[in-house]
Design an enzyme around this catalytic site. Structure first.
Site, short mmCIF file in Angstrom:
data_model
loop_
_atom_site.label_atom_id
_atom_site.label_comp_id
_atom_site.label_asym_id
_atom_site.label_seq_id
_atom_site.Cartn_x
_atom_site.Cartn_y
_atom_site.Cartn_z
N SER A 20 0.83 -1.20 0.00
CA SER A 20 0.00 0.00 0.00
C SER A 20 0.86 1.25 0.00
O SER A 20 1.99 1.26 0.49
CB SER A 20 -0.91 0.03 1.22
OG SER A 20 -1.69 -1.12 1.28
N1 SAM Z 1 -1.24 -3.60 3.46
C1 SAM Z 1 -0.40 -4.34 2.58
C2 SAM Z 1 1.02 -3.82 2.56
O1 SAM Z 1 1.32 -2.87 3.22
O2 SAM Z 1 1.83 -4.39 1.82
C3 SAM Z 1 -0.89 -4.35 1.18
C4 SAM Z 1 -2.27 -4.79 1.03
S1 SAM Z 1 -2.75 -5.11 -0.60
C5 SAM Z 1 -3.27 -3.54 -1.13
C6 SAM Z 1 -4.24 -6.02 -0.29
C7 SAM Z 1 -3.99 -7.42 0.15
O3 SAM Z 1 -5.24 -7.98 0.55
C8 SAM Z 1 -3.47 -8.31 -0.94
O4 SAM Z 1 -2.25 -8.88 -0.56
C9 SAM Z 1 -4.57 -9.36 -1.13
O5 SAM Z 1 -4.05 -10.63 -1.47
C10 SAM Z 1 -5.22 -9.35 0.23
N2 SAM Z 1 -6.59 -9.86 0.32
C11 SAM Z 1 -7.62 -9.65 -0.52
N3 SAM Z 1 -8.72 -10.29 -0.07
C12 SAM Z 1 -8.36 -10.91 1.10
C13 SAM Z 1 -9.03 -11.69 2.06
N4 SAM Z 1 -10.32 -12.01 1.93
N5 SAM Z 1 -8.34 -12.14 3.11
C14 SAM Z 1 -7.05 -11.84 3.29
N6 SAM Z 1 -6.35 -11.10 2.43
C15 SAM Z 1 -6.99 -10.62 1.34
#
Ligand code: SAM
Length: 656
Positions: free
Chosen positions: A62
């Protein structure tokens, strides 16, 4: 080596605090966590640019600003127990760990969870527990939580997450459409079964996929639906355009004649139709609507040469002809030559210089000259640094998202060693070229502004990223303002620049995820009645290069990507047309969601097109109107022998 600590502190001041995050604990957490340890190898130097970066499995780390904003919204206390959904790289979990007592985080991709766990451990964040799973169901065994932060956008607020909130607990989650545009909500559990909801504004996140989120296989059918309905709407709402050389072509744009500034874009720098259409529209705006300033995305001194030419003024002795450096075809082409001829003819019928049309360059003063000077100096002293510099100049455009290119362009010590000498060389070049100017008021003002910021400008030009982009577009905007001020309160300007400069950055990935502004956005903010007109195409051929400083080539343009703006226009089957988002609410609504949009600069890499040339954009927000040519052809360089401008020498008007 980049001083990461310094870069981190700078990022916090410039991108986080300045944009309104006030919580001192959150700002201090961002100053602590080494983001460079959470990005993929080769990306470390980009860690502090406040942009998302790829981390594998199609996911991104992010943007620091959004991590800070969400952490602030979650109002975390040192004794809190926090759940995060969407671990990704582990970076935001580390930030949460700086703020809370215990952090639990869930990631649906096994390989990301494993890697994040290792990174968190090696950075000393032992209080974070990572698990693989569907985060929409929460983590009932560890509940209740004082705060839950969701880093992916769902269709609605998952009930399981609400239920796992402590009394008084806060859930911060993006909710909205899968296309990437959501509202950031804060849900507070105020009593057993009572929740309060606050809307914290618009955001863009990857989809939250799971039992209480989006269903994975739903993404595709939804996109298919969009593909069917949007082209149909475009087909119904588009206005046909006559051939460009038909006098009726320009008349269609009379509707923009009352604006103070009309900005005309282009989807690539080497397409003849875009230049000819802009010339036809501009002639009409000059002849029928009193526009007197034509300001283009070109270097000031080169455009000043053409400005003297169109006004029938002599050039100072010893001046080199303009637009001699890469990418020559961008301005030194037969379409521009024909337009310049027309301007000269138009002006020659006017005795009063104040009623003549001026042709000006908005871009950073002598940018291509300075880049050429950097490259030739580095070629001599450090060829490796030169090849890195070439790569950087070629790839640091706001739409580029190529891990491989970033990797190749990664900062090595080579450039750092010669940086001071390079800046000195550029400064000398600037001073030399300024002393050649013929000293009218505008030139003098431009020079003064440039000299004041020369050091900064040469340094950031190499280091690239959002800072260079913003410096450049703010400079273009200030130059335009100066031209309008000198022209007086009734002066009106037409601007020619790439879609990436013209289309309001706030409605593209540039603004939404990279914190970049552009001249289109600044004009909208300053002159409410500016018209931003984008241009696009589906296929054809284009004049371009494969690398910075490379030979001009004619390349075939790939047919547009399936889920792009261009594909929607192509599937409408309407050929050439105008979409006016102020006259058609239906078109405006249909193209309000973010879709992919293609951006080709002077470099075109069809083999990696998706990553090299597409970014997300909400077309009807980005532009007031959109001009479409189904099939396009390349510009012809002016001195190729095909200039076709009759009796004059074939270097005219670009040289004498
Ligand atoms: N906050 C993280 C970072 O600082 O690197 C990045 C987050 S990224 C924008 C969103 C993440 O949410 C992805 O890695 C995706 O695989 C995960 N994701 C999406 N749906 C999900 C779910 N139902 N449960 C867990 N993770 C999920």
């Amino acid at each position: 080596m980049l001083d990461y600590q310094h870069a981190r502190h700078r990022m916090v001041e410039a991108h986080i605090a300045r944009r309104g995050v006030r919580d001192a604990r959150v700002l201090s957490a961002l100053r602590q966590v080494p983001r460079e340890a959470f990005v993929a190898e080769g990306f470390e130097e980009f860690a502090y640019e406040d942009s998302p970066l790829p981390i594998g499995s199609g996911q991104t780390i992010s943007q620091p600003f959004i991590v800070a904003r969400m952490a602030e919204a979650a109002e975390i206390e040192p004794s809190d127990r926090v759940l995060e959904i969407g671990t990704g790289s582990g970076y935001s979990a580390a930030i949460l760990a700086e703020l809370a007592d215990e952090v639990f985080t869930i990631e649906r991709h096994g390989e990301l969870a494993e890697q994040a766990g290792e990174r968190l451990h090696s950075c000393g964040y032992g209080k974070v527990t990572v698990k693989v799973g569907d985060g929409t169901k929460g983590w009932p065994e560890k509940a209740p939580f004082d705060a839950i932060v969701v880093a992916a956008g769902g269709p609605s607020v998952p009930v399981s997450l609400q239920e796992q909130l402590e009394l008084g607990g806060r859930l911060v989650i993006p909710v909205g459409d899968k296309g990437g545009k959501q509202r950031l909500l804060r849900i507070t559990r105020v009593a057993g079964n009572k929740f309060e909801e606050e809307d914290l504004g618009g955001v863009m996140f990857v989809p939250l996929i799971g039992e209480e989120g989006w269903i994975d296989h739903d993404v595709k059918p939804l996109m298919r639906q969009i593909r069917i309905s949007v082209p149909q709407l475009i087909a119904e709402e588009a206005e046909d355009l006559p051939p460009i050389d038909d006098p009726d072509f320009g008349a269609i744009f009379d509707r923009f004649g009352g604006k103070r500034v009309v900005l005309l874009g282009e989807a690539s720098h080497g397409t003849s139709e875009f230049y000819r259409a802009r010339a036809a529209i501009t002639k009409r705006l000059i002849e029928e609507h009193g526009f007197t300033i034509v300001a283009v995305e070109a270097d000031w001194p080169d455009a000043a040469y053409l400005n003297r030419h169109v006004r029938g003024k002599p050039h100072p002795a010893g001046l080199s002809p303009p637009f001699q450096r890469f990418p020559q075809w961008m301005w030194r082409n037969t379409d521009v030559a024909a337009f310049i001829d027309w301007l000269r003819g138009y002006n020659s019928a006017r005795a009063d210089p104040d009623s003549m049309i001026g042709f000006y360059g908005l871009d950073l003063y002598n940018m291509s000259g300075s880049i050429a000077a950097v490259l030739s100096y580095l070629d001599k002293v450090d060829p490796h640094a030169a090849s890195v510099a070439r790569e950087r100049y070629g790839c640091l455009t706001p739409w580029q998202n190529e891990p491989a290119t970033y990797g190749r362009a990664a900062l090595r010590s080579g450039y750092k060693d010669c940086e001071d000498s390079v800046v000195k060389q550029c400064r000398e070049l600037l001073e030399r070229s300024l002393s050649k100017e013929d000293g009218d008021l505008l030139d003098a003002q431009q020079s003064a502004r440039l000299i004041a910021s020369a050091e900064k400008y040469y340094r950031v030009m190499y280091y690239g990223g959002a800072e260079t982009w913003n410096l450049r577009d703010r400079h273009m905007f200030e130059t335009l303002q100066q031209l309008l001020n000198v022209g007086g309160p009734d002066s009106k300007a037409v601007v020619w620049a790439h879609n990436s400069h013209i289309g309001d950055a706030r409605h593209t990935d540039m603004g939404a995820v990279r914190d970049e502004v552009n001249i289109g956005q600044l004009c909208r903010e300053r002159y409410g009645d500016a018209a931003l007109i984008g241009f696009g195409t589906h296929s054809g051929t284009v004049a371009c290069a494969s690398d910075w400083d490379g030979e001009m080539e004619i390349k075939k343009i790939n047919p547009s990507q399936p889920e792009s703006v261009e594909s929607m226009c192509h599937q409408s089957g309407r050929g050439s047309f105008l979409l006016d988002f102020h006259r058609s609410d239906v078109a405006a609504e249909a193209l309000r969601m973010p879709l992919l949009e293609r951006f080709i600069g002077v470099i075109y890499r069809p083999e990696t097109e998706r990553l090299s040339h597409y970014m997300g954009a909400a077309l009807s927000q980005q532009f007031d109107a959109y001009v479409w040519f189904e099939h396009t052809s390349p510009v012809t360089p002016h001195d190729s022998g095909d200039a076709g401008i009759g009796q004059v020498p074939d270097t005219y008007p670009f040289g004498t």
